[in-house]
Write a protein that holds these residues in place. Structure first.
Motif, PDB file in Angstrom:
ATOM      1  N   LEU A  99     -31.830 -49.039 -22.218  1.00 18.65           N
ATOM      2  CA  LEU A  99     -32.100 -48.185 -21.250  1.00 18.65           C
ATOM      3  C   LEU A  99     -33.920 -48.905 -22.113  1.00 18.65           C
ATOM      4  O   LEU A  99     -34.791 -48.833 -21.517  1.00 18.65           O
ATOM      5  CB  LEU A  99     -32.263 -46.594 -20.988  1.00 18.65           C
ATOM      6  CG  LEU A  99     -31.251 -46.115 -19.909  1.00 18.65           C
ATOM      7  CD1 LEU A  99     -30.617 -44.549 -19.752  1.00 18.65           C
ATOM      8  CD2 LEU A  99     -32.064 -47.051 -18.631  1.00 18.65           C
ATOM      9  N   THR A 100     -34.017 -47.990 -23.992  1.00 12.46           N
ATOM     10  CA  THR A 100     -35.394 -48.242 -24.066  1.00 12.46           C
ATOM     11  C   THR A 100     -35.846 -49.900 -23.998  1.00 12.46           C
ATOM     12  O   THR A 100     -36.793 -49.808 -23.989  1.00 12.46           O
ATOM     13  CB  THR A 100     -35.485 -47.647 -25.466  1.00 12.46           C
ATOM     14  OG1 THR A 100     -34.436 -48.379 -26.132  1.00 12.46           O
ATOM     15  CG2 THR A 100     -34.975 -46.371 -25.567  1.00 12.46           C
ATOM     16  N   VAL A 101     -34.987 -50.326 -23.700  1.00 10.91           N
ATOM     17  CA  VAL A 101     -35.073 -51.850 -24.360  1.00 10.91           C
ATOM     18  C   VAL A 101     -35.738 -52.100 -22.864  1.00 10.91           C
ATOM     19  O   VAL A 101     -36.454 -53.349 -22.088  1.00 10.91           O
ATOM     20  CB  VAL A 101     -34.097 -52.918 -25.209  1.00 10.91           C
ATOM     21  CG1 VAL A 101     -34.396 -54.411 -24.739  1.00 10.91           C
ATOM     22  CG2 VAL A 101     -34.460 -52.336 -25.855  1.00 10.91           C
ATOM     23  N   LEU A 102     -34.957 -51.858 -21.597  1.00 13.51           N
ATOM     24  CA  LEU A 102     -35.472 -52.098 -20.325  1.00 13.51           C
ATOM     25  C   LEU A 102     -36.621 -52.668 -19.890  1.00 13.51           C
ATOM     26  O   LEU A 102     -36.645 -53.620 -19.679  1.00 13.51           O
ATOM     27  CB  LEU A 102     -34.251 -50.865 -19.594  1.00 13.51           C
ATOM     28  CG  LEU A 102     -33.327 -52.245 -18.682  1.00 13.51           C
ATOM     29  CD1 LEU A 102     -32.278 -51.414 -17.976  1.00 13.51           C
ATOM     30  CD2 LEU A 102     -32.779 -53.298 -18.452  1.00 13.51           C
ATOM     31  N   ALA A 108     -35.747 -41.455 -21.431  1.00 14.95           N
ATOM     32  CA  ALA A 108     -35.781 -43.576 -21.655  1.00 14.95           C
ATOM     33  C   ALA A 108     -36.285 -43.934 -20.047  1.00 14.95           C
ATOM     34  O   ALA A 108     -36.093 -44.448 -19.536  1.00 14.95           O
ATOM     35  CB  ALA A 108     -34.695 -44.134 -22.241  1.00 14.95           C
ATOM     36  N   LEU A 109     -35.156 -43.081 -19.216  1.00 16.01           N
ATOM     37  CA  LEU A 109     -34.985 -43.313 -17.614  1.00 16.01           C
ATOM     38  C   LEU A 109     -36.439 -43.626 -17.009  1.00 16.01           C
ATOM     39  O   LEU A 109     -36.903 -44.066 -16.724  1.00 16.01           O
ATOM     40  CB  LEU A 109     -34.287 -42.330 -17.236  1.00 16.01           C
ATOM     41  CG  LEU A 109     -32.753 -42.887 -16.877  1.00 16.01           C
ATOM     42  CD1 LEU A 109     -31.576 -41.524 -15.797  1.00 16.01           C
ATOM     43  CD2 LEU A 109     -32.626 -44.710 -16.040  1.00 16.01           C
ATOM     44  N   ALA A 110     -36.715 -41.857 -17.773  1.00 19.09           N
ATOM     45  CA  ALA A 110     -38.789 -41.983 -17.090  1.00 19.09           C
ATOM     46  C   ALA A 110     -39.933 -42.782 -17.455  1.00 19.09           C
ATOM     47  O   ALA A 110     -39.767 -43.420 -17.462  1.00 19.09           O
ATOM     48  CB  ALA A 110     -38.893 -40.774 -17.957  1.00 19.09           C
ATOM     49  N   ASN A 111     -39.070 -43.522 -18.998  1.00 21.54           N
ATOM     50  CA  ASN A 111     -40.289 -44.072 -19.506  1.00 21.54           C
ATOM     51  C   ASN A 111     -40.120 -45.646 -19.019  1.00 21.54           C
ATOM     52  O   ASN A 111     -40.507 -46.734 -18.710  1.00 21.54           O
ATOM     53  CB  ASN A 111     -39.712 -44.414 -20.956  1.00 21.54           C
ATOM     54  CG  ASN A 111     -40.367 -45.797 -20.829  1.00 21.54           C
ATOM     55  OD1 ASN A 111     -41.309 -45.790 -21.931  1.00 21.54           O
ATOM     56  ND2 ASN A 111     -40.128 -46.444 -22.050  1.00 21.54           N
ATOM     57  N   LEU A 112     -38.252 -45.982 -18.269  1.00 20.68           N
ATOM     58  CA  LEU A 112     -38.141 -47.586 -17.740  1.00 20.68           C
ATOM     59  C   LEU A 112     -39.132 -47.250 -16.254  1.00 20.68           C
ATOM     60  O   LEU A 112     -39.414 -47.879 -15.647  1.00 20.68           O
ATOM     61  CB  LEU A 112     -36.999 -46.831 -17.327  1.00 20.68           C
ATOM     62  CG  LEU A 112     -36.703 -48.572 -16.743  1.00 20.68           C
ATOM     63  CD1 LEU A 112     -36.694 -49.805 -17.538  1.00 20.68           C
ATOM     64  CD2 LEU A 112     -34.930 -48.736 -16.367  1.00 20.68           C
TER      65      LEU A 112
END
Lengths: 162, 480, 379, 431, 187
Positions: free
Chosen positions: C187-190, C363-367
């Protein structure tokens, strides 16, 4: 000692039966008078004569101050240092003797004439100070009398007399 | 019988007894140095003071010399007595060097015990201690430390009253008196001289053989019987306690040696004394041991030797056994039960008096130098030791038999504990255990039986005689 | 074709030696850095004596790694009595091999033009250029995830086949932990993929060679600092190192899934771990630190903001880029070690809670934020 | 010495020959023996008991009571010992009797032996006495020659042998049990009581040991009768006491003093006051083992037991030592303790260790290395010796020490604080 | 319900945010790392530990109980009188002393022939030092090279204990014997 046995036999007569053990002290005294001290051979002979355990003789010899197992000088100067004599100047007397003879108390002069000893009460308090020369008391001693006494004794020795 | 009160306990004592004896009999402890139940009363240590209540109040006097009287009231621990004892302890320790650290008596020293019990304080003296001879050779066996001596004269009285050698005396006077041996050396010839070491209440008299060998708390006494003569004195054999065993490289053997021998009081046999030979019994018991069975001098397995001996016994027409007078009653009984019927049995003396040894006296020492002759003879009779010439098997048990006496051609089965040349001459040889390796009993010349106890484990390869006889009998019986 | 093969072999050789070198040297760095951090000296006992002299080469304890390796090789290989000895034997390799393979897609330099390095090479290579990457794949990042996911299987195999409860529990922990963090990692890499619009790692790196706002290097960490942090945390968790080293827990599980391994088999696990540190370093460098890029540097030389430029020969550029990459990787590794010797470990429940309740939402939020931003800027 | 009062012993003029049998007979010697032999032995004991004669050796134990313990058992051997081992410093009265009245002693011993059923008697004389030994041995030889000794006398079947036994230098031989141990030919270790010597003494036989002076009184008692004897002296201390005075006194010597004679008068008039006219500091009343009394203390006292004992001292052996002002009591005690240390026999602990200890302490004080606690130590040692030793020597040394310490503690404190004597360590009396 | 602990950390929002605190921690350890690294690189020692045994500590606490030292008299002989007090008090029973007797040395007739300590079992409690009446055994604060390859070589003997003198001379000035009060002993 053997030659004294007749004397001892006579002495024995005076004592009750079974008093052989008592003879230890008189015999030792006699032997010492004879020889000047008590030698090993005397002890052996006395033990053999009296049939007492040898240890008794040894104990007695070591205990009594008047008995000795070593020869001493010809004249045994015994100076009393007990209370009465001290109060009348015995300490000075001993110091003087010591100086005059050149020996400390307990020692013998090199020529073997005098032995100086300090002793406790000689029972001559009234005539203190007292110096005993061999058996004889010399009473009311002073420095001068001492000088005279020692000189006389020394002269006697030199003259070869007794 | 006068009745008296000691510490509030009313006791009865025979007339003529002293307060000390009466108290000791009643289990009341009064401290003492110079007093000894077997010796005369010199009353010189002055530690045994007790208080006696009188019209005029309490007065103190020594208990060891005070005859009991009717209605006497005695205190052993009153204020006055305690003060006196404390003062006396101060006197006794005044010139005592207190060098317990290097004193062999430390740990079993009366003075130490009493100091804690009755004084417990430093000396009130600030003066230097008077010195005396530190190591005086009293005899080749005994070293005397005059500084430690408290001049109780127990040793002196022992030589006068018990051993009668008159070997010791107190020389000189006052605080420079010294215990000394008589100069003609008769103390060195006193065969009981070492007892003075035991009765010395302090560490003044020290055994040369035990000198600095071990601290006594490292040692453990095991009750045993002296095998030195047919008196069979009961003794304590002292050896290393297991928890204090030495572990350093090369020191293992020391853990299984007898460090010293002391008498074990036994009124029926030896009282509180033993002779010097008994003290040295470790030399006899510590000789080199035989540890492997042999067949004609060749080392063999024990089982093989047993099998060989069995066949020899089974084949013998006239077997004769010569049993040991050093064997225990149990072993002798086992022999009798197992093989007694098969063999004609003779008793031999394992040890003869050695040159220079006191052969016999009227105190303890007996001429027969074997501990269990009486026990053996009781089982096997009094027959003199004469081997029949037609014997074709001789079982010899124990050392001391001249093998030349054995008829030529007779097979020899030999049981011995020690490493000796005869071992190899036997057809079958079994190494056996010694006294310190087993329990058992000896019967002395007067018929008194005393027990001894095992001190050390039996070495590997050494047979237990009892088991051995049973094993030999199993086959021998079966073969007949 | 020959040229391709030669280049590929050179690159593979380089990659393997780099990874092995890192694996070896990191054991030493780990020891030494930990020591220096905690006022100690660290391992310094192993030495090589010059034969026939008394000269002992200690070299700051560098030989400890060698000694370790020797020890592992020479030690007796205890094997548990297992029903599945094949799985048992293969598990270390299943852990070890994917870790190595990951490196295949990571660009460790710009482009290499052999002819520019040395004229005679033109005879063989012509004037062709090769990106310095073993496998130039469009799906690079996906390959990374694909391979790194395999190590979970290795751990599970090891734990299962050891027929030991501790091993099994350790393997369970390892599995659940790794799966959880794999998700976060992805997710972070997304976010980055959204920004760069590609999963080709070489492209991603090249995207990062410029500058942002005129002076900042256009690194992933500048665009996605939050994701960078999460990525690093998740990667460490993926590697099962402190503070996430719950699969190995001496007091509870002994050494976890490789409790029953000894000698070189156990060494492989350890080695894989250290290589994975380097891999994480390389990935992080590639994704967030601009890979082999130095700020203001191009394939021709430096071009500083304000117009100043320094031209460099191709060889120097290649070496600088490779060196830069290695240095960045090393620094990230060192940072991981710093973390390892700084933070206390979690409880196991906290590890999973942390993954699912904290990092996953973040991570979702970041995405989401990134997606919105990219949409907004892009539109 | 001339001295007012009635005499029992010194009742004749001393001349160079006055000790001979001849002159003794001329004075009425051996007549009493003849008279005594006509009495029953028990009557003599009764007479002596009635006379109230107290022992003159130091303890003042009634002679009659001592004899009374020893019931003459027919067939049993009994011994009598005359204690002429005069070792107490300051005492030399017995020497006077031995030198000047040996026959009085011999006659008394004959009477006593008759009374107690003794066949063998001993005179234990100290080894250093040479003239006294020759005199008493001479007298005994004369008595043997004259038939008083060795064979039945005066037609009775009573015969006595007297042996003069010479010591060889030991104070402890003056103690009764030490004396008999010495006669047994061993070291003179005193013995524990019980048993008493009158029950088991010399060679385990009942033995009576009396001081020479006590024995010398017997002839007088029998001669004049108990009633007459009691008229001499005081009611509680009948008879006379030979006082041997020495020290810082103008006319030292032996005086026979009737009990009850004023002490101060005796010193100032009969003895001629102090040497060189010095002032008197104190006096040792009866041998060094009695406690010293200051001049002020003796002022109201008379010379008898009932007067001196309450003052905390005793007549003892009558060996009086006068001490002048300016004498250092610390040094004096040093001399005394040196003597006790030298003469301790070393048998029992408190005396053996205590004497040496006290000697070391006092030596240290005199060296100037004393500490204040030393005085307490001396007290403690004296107390620990009191009554704990086999013989009386421990007590004696304690009495002497405590006597001086009690009265002259300040001198000791001065010595310890200032590290020097208050009187320059002087023992002599300067002119 | 979760158990409340008396020493439960009270964390504010900042601390609960986790990341800042982690960064702070990293800064601390990183700071230490950088500082020490700088020291190393500038040729200084960035560590508290010592290169033992090439480098031994000089600042052992004076009370540190290191290896035993047998003290000596002025003449070099061991002070020990073989009284076995140390061996007796030793809780691990590691001291073994064999005593000898030298009548010629009147002041110290008893001396150790063998004095061995088994360092493989020694617990370094120091009771032997406490028990010694002669100050013959001490524990030097320095720790020597004790490890050995087998347990038998960890028995250290008298000579080694006497000769190991990390602080130089441990010979104890021994006061002259007190003057001997003459006694009646025959010469």
């Amino acid at each position: 000692m053997k030659h004294l046995i007749p004397e001892f036999e006579k002495m024995k007569e005076r004592y009750p039966e079974g008093f052989e053990s008592s003879l230890v002290l008189p015999c030792l005294r006699r032997i010492q008078e004879d020889r000047g001290f008590v030698a090993e051979e005397d002890i052996v002979a006395l033990v053999d004569y009296l049939k007492v355990p040898r240890i008794q003789v040894e104990e007695v010899l070591s205990y009594y101050t008047m008995l000795r197992r070593k020869p001493i000088g010809r004249f045994h100067l015994q100076a009393c240092r007990n209370i009465a004599c001290s109060m009348r100047g015995a300490e000075g007397v001993i110091a003087h003797l010591s100086r005059k003879l050149g020996v400390k108390p307990g020692q013998t002069t090199p020529d073997g004439t005098f032995t100086l000893t300090e002793v406790e009460c000689l029972g001559s308090c009234g005539t203190a100070p007292v110096v005993m020369v061999n058996e004889a008391y010399h009473e009311n001693m002073s420095t001068e009398k001492l000088d005279r006494l020692v000189d006389e004794l020394a002269a006697g020795v030199r003259a070869g007399g007794k | 019988m006068p009745r008296l009160t000691i510490d509030g306990r009313e006791i009865e004592a025979a007339a003529g007894r002293t307060v000390m004896e009466a108290a000791t009999d009643a289990g009341i402890f009064i401290p003492y140095f110079c007093w000894h139940p077997k010796l005369s009363v010199p009353g010189n240590c002055r530690i045994c003071v007790v208080g006696v209540e009188d019209k005029g109040g309490e007065w103190v006097e020594i208990a060891c010399n005070m005859p009991v009287t009717e209605g006497m009231v005695v205190y052993t621990n009153s204020e006055k007595v305690r003060a006196r004892r404390k003062a006396t302890m101060q006197f006794i320790t005044l010139n005592h060097p207190v060098d317990c650290g290097i004193c062999d008596k430390a740990g079993e020293c009366t003075l130490q015990d009493y100091h804690y019990e009755y004084n417990g304080e430093r000396s009130i003296s600030v003066d230097a201690k008077a010195h005396a001879t530190k190591h005086y050779s009293l005899s080749p066996r005994i070293v005397l430390d005059n500084e430690r001596c408290i001049q109780c004269t127990r040793c002196v009285r022992f030589t006068r009253e018990i051993s009668k050698s008159n070997g010791l005396g107190m020389q000189n006077r006052a605080d420079h008196s010294l215990v000394r041996a008589v100069e003609d050396g008769s103390f060195a010839n006193d065969p009981y001289s070492d007892n003075v070491i035991d009765i010395c209440p302090v560490g003044a008299l020290l055994s040369r053989s035990f000198l600095h060998k071990a601290r006594v708390w490292y040692l453990k006494p095991t009750a045993s019987v002296c095998p030195g003569c047919s008196r069979g004195c009961t003794v304590n054999l002292w050896h290393r306690r297991p928890e204090w065993r030495l572990r350093a490289p090369g020191m293992r053997a020391q853990n299984e040696t007898i460090d010293r021998v002391t008498p074990l009081e036994n009124p029926a046999v030896n009282g509180p004394w033993i002779c010097n030979k008994g003290r040295d019994i470790a030399k006899v018991l510590g000789r080199a041991r035989a540890e492997t069975a042999m067949l004609k001098g060749r080392p063999a397995e024990l089982q093989g030797a047993i099998a060989q001996a069995r066949s020899l016994i089974a084949a013998a027409r006239k077997p004769v056994a010569v049993v040991s007078s050093w064997a225990s009653n149990e072993e002798l009984a086992a022999f009798k039960a197992a093989l007694g019927a098969r063999f004609s049995v003779l008793v031999k003396a394992d040890h003869e008096p050695e040159p220079g040894e006191v052969v016999q006296d009227d105190i303890l020492i007996r001429a027969d130098k074997n501990p269990n002759t009486a026990g053996a003879r009781a089982l096997f009779g009094e027959a003199p030791l004469a081997l029949p010439p037609d014997a074709d098997l001789v079982l010899v048990w124990g050392e001391g038999l001249d093998f030349g006496l054995i008829p030529a051609g007779a097979k020899i089965v030999y049981l011995n504990a020690w490493l000796q040349p005869e071992n190899g001459h036997a057809d079958v040889f079994f190494p056996t255990s010694i006294q310190t390796e087993r329990d058992g009993h000896y019967t002395n010349f007067a018929g008194v039986t005393s027990a001894f106890t095992q001190c050390f484990p039996r070495p590997a390869g050494v047979a237990d005689a009892q088991a051995l006889f049973a094993a030999l009998a199993g086959q021998a019986g079966g073969g007949e | 074709m020959i040229a391709d093969l030669v280049i590929a072999l050179v690159f593979i050789g380089y990659a393997i030696s780099v990874l092995m070198g890192f694996g070896t040297i990191l054991t030493w760095v780990e020891r030494k850095q930990a020591a220096v951090m905690s006022d100690r000296i660290g391992a310094n006992r192993a030495y090589i004596r010059i034969p026939f002299t008394q000269v002992k080469l200690v070299w700051l304890g560098l030989f400890h790694g060698m000694a370790d390796g020797l020890k592992m090789l020479l030690k007796e290989d205890f094997k548990p009595r297992t029903y599945d000895w094949y799985a048992y034997a293969v598990a270390p390799w299943v852990v070890f091999t994917p870790v190595l393979l990951v490196f295949a897609v990571i660009p460790f330099g710009g482009t290499l033009t052999p002819a520019k390095l040395w004229e005679p090479l033109a005879a063989v290579f012509g004037d062709r250029s090769w990106p310095m990457q073993i496998a130039t794949l469009d799906a690079g990042l996906l390959i990374v995830f694909a391979f790194s996911g395999l190590t979970i299987i290795g751990a599970m195999l090891a734990g299962w086949s050891s027929s030991n409860k501790f091993s099994l529990l350790g393997a369970l922990r390892a599995g659940s932990q790794m799966i959880s963090y794999e998700l976060v990692l992805g997710l972070t890499v997304l976010g980055l993929i959204l920004i760069y619009g590609t999963v080709d790692l070489d492209a991603i790196v090249r995207h990062q060679s410029g500058t942002v706002l005129g002076f900042l290097p256009a690194w992933g960490i500048v665009y996605q600092p939050f994701a960078a942090t999460l990525f690093l945390a998740a990667a460490i968790a993926e590697n099962k190192r402190i503070p996430f080293d719950l699969p190995e827990a001496e007091s509870e599980l002994i050494a976890g899934y490789f409790t029953e391994y000894s000698a070189m088999k156990m060494g492989l696990f350890m080695f894989a771990e250290f290589i994975e540190i380097a891999i994480i370093g390389a990935l992080f460098t590639t994704l967030f630190l601009g890979g082999y890029n130095l700020p203001y540097m191009t394939d021709a030389g430096f071009a500083f903001p304000g117009g100043a430029a320094v031209a460099m020969p191709h060889g120097a550029v290649v070496v600088t880029q490779m060196g830069t990459f290695l240095l960045k990787v090393f620094l990230v590794c060192s940072f991981q070690i710093l973390i390892r010797w700084t933070l206390p470990r979690f409880r196991y429940d906290q590890v999973l809670t942390f993954a699912w309740k904290f990092m996953f939402p973040l991570a979702l939020a970041n995405l989401v934020v990134t997606a919105v931003a990219v949409w907004a800027i892009g539109s | 010495m001339t001295m007012p009062g009635r005499k029992v012993i010194m009742n004749f003029e001393v001349t160079p020959t006055s000790h001979s049998l001849e002159e003794y007979r001329a004075r009425g010697g051996y007549a009493t023996l003849e008279k005594a032999l006509k009495l029953q032995p028990a009557d003599i004991t009764k007479e002596v008991t009635a006379s109230g004669l107290l022992g003159h050796g130091g303890a003042a134990f009634p002679v009659g009571r001592k004899w009374g313990v020893m019931k003459p058992i027919p067939g049993e051997i009994h011994y009598l010992c005359a204690n002429a081992d005069e070792g107490e410093p300051g005492t030399f009265k017995d020497r006077w009797i031995l030198e000047n009245a040996p026959h009085l002693l011999v006659e008394s011993m004959l009477i006593t032996s008759y009374a107690l059923g003794v066949r063998h008697a001993f005179v234990y004389i100290r080894g250093e006495f040479d003239l006294p030994y020759r005199r008493i041995q001479g007298a005994i030889d004369e008595a043997y020659a004259a038939g008083y000794l060795g064979k039945p006398v005066f037609g009775t079947d009573f015969a006595l042998d007297i042996v003069v036994y010479r010591g060889a230098g030991s104070y402890v031989c003056g103690e009764a049990s030490g004396l008999i141990t010495s006669i047994e030919g061993r070291k003179p270790y005193p013995r524990n009581r019980p048993p008493r010597l009158t029950v088991r003494g010399l060679y385990q036989k009942p033995t009576v040991i009396n001081n020479v002076e006590s024995l010398a009184n017997i002839t007088g008692i029998i001669r004049m009768g108990a009633e007459e004897f009691r008229k001499i002296g005081t009611a509680k201390s009948p008879g006379t006491q030979l006082i041997s005075i020495s020290g810082h006194i103008a006319k030292p010597g032996v005086y026979e003093v009737e009990y009850g004679y004023p002490w101060a008068k005796f010193l100032d008039e009969d003895c001629g006051g102090m040497l060189h006219g010095a002032k008197m500091k104190c006096v040792v009343p009866g041998g060094i083992s009695t406690k010293v009394l200051t001049r002020a203390e003796i002022e109201p006292l008379t010379l008898c037991h009932e007067s001196v004992n309450p003052a905390g001292s005793g007549i003892g052996s009558g060996g009086m030592i006068a001490i002048a002002e300016g004498t250092c009591m610390v040094r004096l005690l040093q001399v005394l303790l040196r003597f006790y240390h030298h003469e301790s026999c070393g048998q029992c602990t408190p005396c053996r260790e205590g004497m040496g200890w006290m000697h070391r302490i006092i030596d240290r004080i005199v060296e100037g290395k004393g500490v204040p606690e030393d005085i307490d130590r001396l007290y403690a040692i004296s107390a620990a010796n009191d009554g704990t030793t086999i013989c009386g020597m421990g007590d004696a040394a304690g009495y002497a020490t405590v006597g001086i310490l009690n009265k002259y503690r300040d001198e000791f404190e001065y010595f310890i604080t200032n590290r020097r004597s208050k009187f320059d360590g002087r023992l002599e009396c300067l002119a | 319900m979760r158990k409340q602990y008396w020493n439960e950390a009270e964390m504010g929002l900042w601390e609960r945010a986790y990341l800042p605190e982690i960064l702070r921690g990293l800064a601390i350890t990183g700071g230490v790392f950088v500082r020490n690294m700088f020291k190393w690189m500038t040729g200084r020692k960035g560590a508290l530990t010592t290169y033992y045994p090439e480098e031994t500590r000089w600042d052992y606490a004076p009370a540190n109980r290191g290896k035993h030292v047998l003290t000596r008299r002025a003449d070099g002989s061991p002070q020990c009188v073989a009284c076995n007090m140390c061996a007796t008090v030793c809780p691990a029973k590691v001291i073994e002393i064999e005593a000898g007797f030298d009548p010629a040395d009147e002041a110290h007739p008893k001396y150790p022939v063998r004095f061995e300590i088994d360092y493989s079992r020694c617990v370094f409690c120091g009771l032997c030092v406490e028990a010694c009446p002669e100050d013959a055994i001490r524990m030097a604060k320095e720790v020597p090279d004790l490890p050995a390859h087998d347990r038998w070589s960890m028995w250290l003997g008298k000579e080694e204990l006497l000769e190991w003198q990390p602080q130089g001379d441990v010979a104890k000035p021994y006061p002259p014997p007190p003057p001997r009060v003459p006694n009646g002993d025959r010469p």
